[in-house]
Design a protein around this motif. Structure first.
Motif, short mmCIF file in Angstrom:
data_model
loop_
_atom_site.label_atom_id
_atom_site.label_comp_id
_atom_site.label_asym_id
_atom_site.label_seq_id
_atom_site.Cartn_x
_atom_site.Cartn_y
_atom_site.Cartn_z
N THR A 8 49.08 29.90 27.24
CA THR A 8 50.21 28.98 27.27
C THR A 8 51.39 29.54 28.08
O THR A 8 51.99 28.83 28.87
CB THR A 8 50.72 28.72 25.83
OG1 THR A 8 49.63 28.74 24.92
CG2 THR A 8 51.48 27.41 25.76
N LEU A 9 51.70 30.80 27.84
CA LEU A 9 52.90 31.40 28.42
C LEU A 9 52.57 32.72 29.11
O LEU A 9 51.54 33.33 28.84
CB LEU A 9 53.95 31.66 27.31
CG LEU A 9 54.39 30.47 26.46
CD1 LEU A 9 55.29 30.95 25.32
CD2 LEU A 9 55.13 29.44 27.30
N THR A 56 50.63 34.10 24.63
CA THR A 56 51.37 34.64 25.77
C THR A 56 50.53 35.76 26.38
O THR A 56 50.03 36.61 25.64
CB THR A 56 52.72 35.26 25.34
OG1 THR A 56 53.49 34.26 24.68
CG2 THR A 56 53.51 35.78 26.53
N THR A 78 60.84 29.50 29.26
CA THR A 78 60.85 28.98 27.89
C THR A 78 61.65 29.89 26.96
O THR A 78 62.13 29.47 25.92
CB THR A 78 59.43 28.85 27.32
OG1 THR A 78 58.82 30.14 27.30
CG2 THR A 78 58.57 27.91 28.16
N LYS A 131 52.49 32.27 17.39
CA LYS A 131 52.11 32.72 18.72
C LYS A 131 51.36 34.04 18.64
O LYS A 131 51.66 34.88 17.80
CB LYS A 131 53.39 32.92 19.53
CG LYS A 131 53.20 33.46 20.92
CD LYS A 131 54.54 33.76 21.56
CE LYS A 131 55.29 32.49 21.96
NZ LYS A 131 56.59 32.79 22.58
N SER A 160 53.88 25.16 34.46
CA SER A 160 55.06 24.70 35.20
C SER A 160 55.89 25.85 35.76
O SER A 160 56.69 25.66 36.67
CB SER A 160 55.95 23.85 34.28
OG SER A 160 56.50 24.67 33.26
N HIS A 177 56.42 29.22 31.20
CA HIS A 177 55.26 28.37 30.93
C HIS A 177 54.23 28.58 32.04
O HIS A 177 54.58 28.57 33.23
CB HIS A 177 55.71 26.91 30.86
CG HIS A 177 54.70 26.03 30.22
ND1 HIS A 177 53.76 25.35 30.95
CD2 HIS A 177 54.45 25.77 28.92
CE1 HIS A 177 52.98 24.68 30.12
NE2 HIS A 177 53.38 24.92 28.88
N THR A 178 52.97 28.77 31.65
CA THR A 178 51.93 29.13 32.62
C THR A 178 51.76 28.06 33.69
O THR A 178 51.57 28.38 34.88
CB THR A 178 50.58 29.33 31.90
OG1 THR A 178 50.78 30.27 30.85
CG2 THR A 178 49.53 29.87 32.85
#
Ligand code: C2E
Ligand code: MG
Ligand code: MG
Ligand code: MG
Length: 285
Positions: free
Chosen positions: A251-252, A232, A56, A195, A52, A49-50
């Motif tokens: 997001t990722l 992502t 994931t 995604k 935290s 996760h970008t």
């Protein structure tokens, strides 16, 4: 001669067409035996996760260790497997292997599996996926299938039906290497992806002067958000790139900065670590 290129390499760009065909033929023959001889394995690259940095999921990436040539890149052998009619068998093996591995990881860590356009065109894909999930005991929502625009080039009612069936199982669908194909936007209009994976070619130059990558990434992220899809960023290697994709709202993140593809044991350990950390955070609150 191709052999002169030495161990670990297939001299693929031989100037001589005849030589090129011969090398290709050799890869094909070697690949036919590779499955039976257990020369393939799967590596698992962390996706985090970008904001935290929490794990994931992971992407399953096939590896081939040739008995004399050493590691052969999937960028070389996957296209040959596709043309030689071997991709269905290799792809099924990767799918089953990845699902069985992922079933050992704590929920909700997911696994993403690349699906070749050729596998995708095959009408048995949904039942194959259902069978792999059932055999492994992996919940469908922890499997993601990555497809490229190539799989959608001849988008037909059949393709659409396959996607609907897969989504009906609860499997997630990601559009891989976004931005490198022909007309991505038309697919976004018609297919309910979960995604979008922004191709690493956009991330590569993004922090250097004199390019338009950042505004393009920003636009993709905004478009995805409006369509209810997450993004992502692929191929994030440096702190500058990380800071940039954070600021642009991806997001990722998947890239060497958070980890190279891991062997199964290391992936298992990484997934357990991250789960323990998550439990720790919940306790602290
Ligand atoms: P892909 O699906 O876009 O996978 C991401 C590729 O980027 C992987 O290369 C990964 O190792 C690499 N990568 C990730 N982070 C970084 C980074 O920070 N820097 C750099 N330079 N590279 C990074 P890999 O494993 O060599 O795979 C290449 C391609 O081969 C994949 O691209 C995918 O298209 C194909 N492939 C791999 N495994 C499979 C498979 O099981 N089935 C099919 N059909 N294709 C596969
Ligand atoms: Mg992929
Ligand atoms: Mg990709
Ligand atoms: Mg790629």
């Amino acid at each position: 001669a191709a052999k002169a290129a030495g161990k670990g390499t297939y001299r693929f760009f031989a100037p001589d067409m005849h030589e090129q065909a011969r090398v290709r033929q050799q890869i094909e023959e070697d690949m036919q035996r590779a499955l039976e001889r257990g020369e393939f394995h799967v590596a698992y690259q962390p996706v985090v996760h970008t904001v935290s940095g929490a794990l994931t999921g992971v992407e399953a990436l096939v590896r081939w260790t040739h008995p004399t040539r050493g590691a052969v890149s999937p960028a070389i052998f996957i296209p040959v497997a596709e043309e030689a009619g071997l991709i269905a068998e290799i792809g099924e093996w990767v799918l089953r292997t990845a699902c069985m591995e992922a079933a050992k990881w704590p929920a909700p860590i997911s696994v993403a599996v690349n699906i070749s356009p050729i596998q995708f065109a095959h009408q048995a894909l949904p039942s194959l996926v259902a069978s792999a999930l059932a055999y492994a005991g992996l919940p469908a929502d922890r499997l993601e299938l990555e497809i490229t625009e190539g799989a959608l080039l001849n988008e037909t009612a059949k393709t659409r039906a396959a996607i609907d069936t897969l989504k009906g199982l609860g499997v997630k669908i990601a559009l891989d290497d976004f931005g490198t194909g022909y007309s991505s936007l038309s697919y976004l209009k018609s297919i309910p992806f979960d995604k979008i994976k922004i191709d690493q070619s956009f991330i590569k130059g993004a922090t250097l002067p004199g390019n338009n990558n950042a505004p393009i990434i920003k636009a993709i992220v905004g478009l995805a958000a409006d369509l209810g899809m997450i993004t992502t960023a692929e191929g994030v290697e440096t702190d500058d790139q990380l800071a940039l994709v954070r600021s642009l709202g991806c997001t990722l993140i998947q890239g060497y900065i958070y980890g190279r593809p891991l062997d199964p044991q290391s992936a298992l350990e990484r997934s357990r670590q991250s789960s323990a950390q998550a439990v720790g955070h919940r306790r602290e609150r």
